[in-house]
Scaffold this motif. Structure first.
Motif, PDB file in Angstrom:
ATOM      1  N   GLY D 105       1.278  -1.627   0.133  1.00 17.78           N
ATOM      2  CA  GLY D 105      -0.124  -0.110  -0.028  1.00 17.78           C
ATOM      3  C   GLY D 105       0.796   0.588   0.003  1.00 17.78           C
ATOM      4  O   GLY D 105       2.848   1.310  -0.391  1.00 17.78           O
ATOM      5  N   THR D 106      -0.035   2.387   0.296  1.00 19.51           N
ATOM      6  CA  THR D 106       0.688   3.466  -0.442  1.00 19.51           C
ATOM      7  C   THR D 106       1.620   3.781   1.449  1.00 19.51           C
ATOM      8  O   THR D 106       2.578   4.610   0.962  1.00 19.51           O
TER       9      THR D 106
ATOM     10  N   VAL E  69      -6.693  -1.627   8.146  1.00 17.85           N
ATOM     11  CA  VAL E  69      -4.512  -1.637   7.798  1.00 17.85           C
ATOM     12  C   VAL E  69      -4.274  -2.538   8.604  1.00 17.85           C
ATOM     13  O   VAL E  69      -3.195  -2.862   8.073  1.00 17.85           O
ATOM     14  N   ASN E 101      -7.745  -0.242   1.410  1.00 12.10           N
ATOM     15  CA  ASN E 101      -7.295  -0.610   1.037  1.00 12.10           C
ATOM     16  C   ASN E 101      -6.098  -0.398  -0.118  1.00 12.10           C
ATOM     17  O   ASN E 101      -4.867  -0.459  -0.338  1.00 12.10           O
ATOM     18  N   ILE E 102      -5.700   1.299  -0.283  1.00  7.07           N
ATOM     19  CA  ILE E 102      -5.134   2.045  -0.288  1.00  7.07           C
ATOM     20  C   ILE E 102      -3.974   2.120   0.239  1.00  7.07           C
ATOM     21  O   ILE E 102      -2.868   1.849   0.149  1.00  7.07           O
ATOM     22  N   VAL E 103      -4.221   2.358   1.424  1.00  5.21           N
ATOM     23  CA  VAL E 103      -3.452   3.134   2.526  1.00  5.21           C
ATOM     24  C   VAL E 103      -2.617   1.602   3.163  1.00  5.21           C
ATOM     25  O   VAL E 103      -1.711   1.893   2.819  1.00  5.21           O
ATOM     26  N   GLY E 104      -3.551   0.174   2.907  1.00  8.28           N
ATOM     27  CA  GLY E 104      -2.277  -1.198   3.513  1.00  8.28           C
ATOM     28  C   GLY E 104      -2.121  -1.562   2.132  1.00  8.28           C
ATOM     29  O   GLY E 104      -1.833  -2.812   2.891  1.00  8.28           O
ATOM     30  N   GLY E 105      -2.209  -1.904   1.333  1.00 10.73           N
ATOM     31  CA  GLY E 105      -2.559  -2.774  -0.269  1.00 10.73           C
ATOM     32  C   GLY E 105      -3.261  -3.717  -0.304  1.00 10.73           C
ATOM     33  O   GLY E 105      -4.307  -3.884   0.423  1.00 10.73           O
TER      34      GLY E 105
END
Lengths: 128, 128, 128, 128, 128, 128
Positions: D105-106, E69, E101-105
């Motif tokens: 993720g980011t 996350v 989902n974006i922050v944690g992948g």
């Protein structure tokens, strides 16, 4: 030689002072905002390591290994200081490092390096 | 009542047996592949908790708190079993849970529930 | 003996089917909600493992080791399936397991057990 | 221009030197304490990346992606150095970065920035 | 059709009941041990989500994304329940999923599947 | 006094500038390599926080709490900046800190200190 050791302990002592000063300064800023949850959590944190069914010494060792596997350098420094106050020896500290490295893997090694450096600083400061 | 307790300890004992059996079965599969690094790491893991500057009891408590903050249920079960073998009391186990919950946060609570359940199973199996 | 192997591969195959069916069913639910960010992330995920400067095989091995050290059982299963499709051998899979166990520590062992079980299921399904 | 590039590679080279020197110095301190578990784990770590069913090159790429998703800057630097020694290209390194960013993720982006900076330093040092 | 929906909501309701019952049962076991630190932390946990400068609704959304996350399925279920009580809509829940989902992948995806299933169960239970 | 405050805001402003400049410089390096997956992920990241069923303000608060429990200092700084742009107040920021500290545990405290320092810098820069 003597002068060199004295200088070394000055530098190492400054690592400890820097850590403690930043910690105090920012704790003051945070507590000045009067957030009750944070204040209570911090009080509770202090209680956690009080003598009980386990000694403070054992609990500080638990705090140290937990900080190492979670890879938090500042938490490691804090608990190394407390372990030293509680009379934990260098050999014991390295057995805690060993548990952390086995459980947490080689990803813990860079944090072990910084922990080892800080432990030397604590020892040097204690001898000065 | 007596029968009920016996049944309860049977069910709880089965949680312990299931864990141990799966563990043994899969360890066998893994070791049969002859990967040297894995084999040596597992040997080393056993050595880590041997008596030394710290007692095996203390090291198993370190292993338990590390497993809790890293939130690995199977690792927690393993170290709970070892802590029981080493004579760690219920009150002491809960002080380890407390350190893990404070350091690792409320995210550790669901793992504490499963740990508490497994600890009861260990106690029940010990009494049966 | 033949019958036994056939049954074993049926059971193991069912572990694979169960995983794939749940995955498909829930992906459908999630995508039906038309969240654009999630949809695009999932498309991007597929692109990530396409042939490029590194082969898909190598990238799937990277995905596997990343899933292992992050200790995500479902992600591990997914990448084990992909590694098998890409012709990764059992010996190679265990070298990936070894890297994950060394980097991530013994906390990765329980996930390695479940990974080893799923890999056997994949091999058994492949032979049936 | 030439002089500028030379200076730039000096500065970047110093980032590499600083990293290596601190690493060596602290490894020495740690190993001087004669903790057997730590010593053996470190030996084992070296063996993990030896040629086997997978090449050292592939294993170093595995070590890199694992370090990235676990977000350990020093581990990333170490494996970037090893990847360079093994002939991994810039395009390949960025495909490893891509897998790490998608899987992790980011939250991996800030580590990718420092990784990109260190990779430039390695390239510059290689050209000097 | 009507009967089918009713049955579906029964099954889904049972997932919610099972979660709540296990939670209550184990909380009782844990609290019966009278560990003060754990008791106070749990009280504090309840206070954290009280109305303040941020609404309880916003705080429950914060609790949900944090749980995602950190990839704690039980914590996710708990906060999904609370979000529903606070009137968070399906579209909003999926935007929280998207941030997670974006922050944690993509490592968060399997947890998103289980979260989506539980959210459907909550909706179905609400409609029954 | 006035001069002192002006100097303080200069120093604090420089912390913000340093962060932003390094970020821009390294983003440029990374994007110059033309890795499509990374480029698309970064675009997607920007979309994630756009107005939708949840406001950008709420999403930035979600991004902040997620960054805190994952303990990524640079991500925290980034979202603190965005929260300030979105009009989040100091009292609200500290309630986000509280959720992060309760969910993530005392391991989040050192990151909270650095977050508090950066928030002061943002406030000081806003007043200058």
């Amino acid at each position: 030689m003597r002068k060199y050791l004295w200088q070394k302990s000055m530098i190492m002592g400054s690592q400890i002072n820097e850590f403690n000063e930043y910690r105090s300064k920012m704790n003051e800023v945070i507590l000045s905002k009067d957030n009750l949850v944070i204040k209570r959590l911090w009080n509770l944190d202090a209680n956690t390591y009080a003598e009980g069914a386990l000694s403070t010494q054992t609990k500080e060792m638990l705090g140290l290994v937990a900080s190492m596997v979670l890879r938090c350098d500042d938490c490691i420094k804090y608990h190394l200081g407390k372990c030293h106050e509680q009379g934990v020896t260098t050999e014991q500290v390295y057995e805690i490092f060993a548990v952390a490295n086995i459980v947490g893997g080689t990803i813990v090694i860079p944090h072990t390096r910084r922990a080892a450096e800080y432990w030397e600083a604590i020892l040097a400061a204690g001898q000065s």
